[in-house]
Design an enzyme around this catalytic site. Structure first.
Site, short mmCIF file in Angstrom:
data_model
loop_
_atom_site.label_atom_id
_atom_site.label_comp_id
_atom_site.label_asym_id
_atom_site.label_seq_id
_atom_site.Cartn_x
_atom_site.Cartn_y
_atom_site.Cartn_z
N CYS A 77 0.82 -1.22 0.00
CA CYS A 77 0.00 0.00 0.00
C CYS A 77 0.85 1.27 0.00
O CYS A 77 0.33 2.36 -0.23
CB CYS A 77 -0.95 0.00 1.19
SG CYS A 77 -1.99 -1.45 1.23
N ASN B 75 -9.94 -0.60 -0.39
CA ASN B 75 -8.48 -0.52 -0.34
C ASN B 75 -7.90 -1.03 -1.66
O ASN B 75 -8.03 -2.21 -1.97
CB ASN B 75 -7.99 -1.37 0.85
CG ASN B 75 -6.48 -1.38 1.01
OD1 ASN B 75 -5.74 -0.93 0.15
ND2 ASN B 75 -6.02 -1.91 2.14
N HIS C 42 -3.43 6.73 2.75
CA HIS C 42 -3.85 5.43 2.22
C HIS C 42 -5.24 5.12 2.76
O HIS C 42 -5.55 5.42 3.91
CB HIS C 42 -2.86 4.34 2.64
CG HIS C 42 -3.30 2.99 2.21
ND1 HIS C 42 -3.70 2.72 0.92
CD2 HIS C 42 -3.47 1.82 2.90
CE1 HIS C 42 -4.08 1.47 0.83
NE2 HIS C 42 -3.96 0.90 2.02
#
Ligand code: ACO
Length: 326
Positions: A113, A283, A253
């Site tokens: 990520c 996500n 994020h």
């Protein structure tokens, strides 16, 4: 020192939406649980023809158009991804071929990520040291490649997508501070069990084939994510010689809206200053910040002169942050 900034941004999201209500029919979950625990309402799922490189190419073309830069100026392509089409060629080489950036060096960066920020920070150094003049930085993920659709702990969280930017020299502002870090000791908190590749001959004989799938200790990751993202913001602000009150927008994020709220609380920054789009996409690993930055710019949440902070956390574990004077 050469100043390096973002000259244009782009994104590409697959058209297919998978809503929480769709997931209710697939696993023992509910729209209420997913919304209240994560903030996610729907996510995008790539079609069969939309491989990671296809997502990356479309985001790259959008960023080039936005920057009004002709492709022959691009001499570096860096792609942040943990879900490449295959081990090789790299996604960056596939992008180079598709857009015709014949002069460019091209490679991928694997930082889950935090992949977009690792790629951005890497490409920036290449320009600052004179090895490159104009870079395409892309984050592309087809994270559903390794989702176990029977595991409610993970399958509700992720989605596919890509974002990109063109990076080049600027007269003032630009990316003014960078911070990257890794905590390899915590690697077992989130990982992908790979497809059976260690004994391919035996697998072929037995006729069974293990698909890759993601394993995650969500509760433990939650705590570390909050602390490491807050720490990364503090570290990068110190480098940029800025106070948290001087930040105009944070683009974090997008793993969980409760993580984002907890980071805001820890830093003493009002949630309104934080850009959130997790409700639409879930996500998307490296692509989350790239797409969020694109949307923040296009919706004018980020404007010329703003102090913008990007901050990421992901499997590895890895974290990172950048300050950009927009
Ligand atoms: N629907 C309904 N119930 C569920 C679901 C679901 N989809 N998933 C889990 N549950 C259940 C659990 O089984 C558990 O049940 P039990 O109490 O009977 O055992 C209960 O809900 C609570 O589970 P928790 O794990 O305590 O839920 P939590 O509030 O921690 O939320 C979550 C889980 C959303 C995963 C959260 O912990 C989180 O977001 N963690 C961080 C994830 C992250 O940051 N990942 C790293 C970045 S991603 C990358 O690097 C690619």
């Amino acid at each position: 020192m050469t100043k390096v900034g973002i000259l244009g941004v782009g994104a590409y999201l697959p058209a297919r939406k998978l809503t929480n209500l769709d997931l209710e029919k697939m696993v023992d979950t509910s729209d209420e649980w997913i919304r209240s625990r994560t903030g996610i309402v729907e996510r995008r799922i790539a079609s069969e023809s939309e491989s990671t490189s296809v997502l990356a190419i479309k985001a790259a073309q959008a960023a080039l158009k936005d920057a009004k830069i002709s492709v022959d100026k691009i001499d570096l392509i860096v792609v942040g991804t943990i879900s490449p089409d295959s081990n090789f060629p790299s996604m960056a080489c596939k992008v180079q071929r598709a857009i015709g950036a014949k002069k460019a060096a091209a490679f991928d960066v694997s930082a889950a990520c935090s992949g977009y920020l690792y790629a951005l920070t890497t490409a920036k150094q290449y320009i600052q040291t004179g090895l490159a003049k104009c870079a395409l930085v892309i984050a592309a993920e087809r994270i559903t490649n390794f989702i176990n659709w029977k595991d409610r702990n993970t399958c509700v969280l992720f989605g596919d997508g890509a974002g990109a930017c063109v990076l080049g020299k600027v007269k003032s502002g630009g990316i003014t501070a960078d911070f990257i870090q890794a905590f390899g000791d915590h690697g077992d908190l989130m990982y992908v069990v790979p497809a059976e590749t260690r004994r391919p001959l035996e697998v072929e004989k037995s006729g069974t084939y293990q698909l890759p799938y993601v394993v995650m200790q969500g509760k433990e990751l939650f705590k570390i994510a909050v602390n490491s993202m807050a720490d990364a913001v503090e570290a990068v602000l110190k480098k940029a010689k800025l106070k948290s009150s001087q930040i105009d927008c944070i683009v974090p994020h997008q793993a969980n809206d409760r993580i984002i709220s907890a980071v805001a609380y820890k830093l003493g920054i009002p949630k309104e200053k934080i850009f959130v789009n997790i409700d639409k996409y879930g996500n998307m690993s490296a692509a989350s910040i790239a797409v969020a930055l694109y949307e923040a710019v296009k919706s004018k949440r980020v404007k010329k002169g703003d102090n913008v902070v990007l901050v990421a956390f992901g499997a590895g574990l890895v974290s990172g942050a950048n300050v950009i004077k927009w």
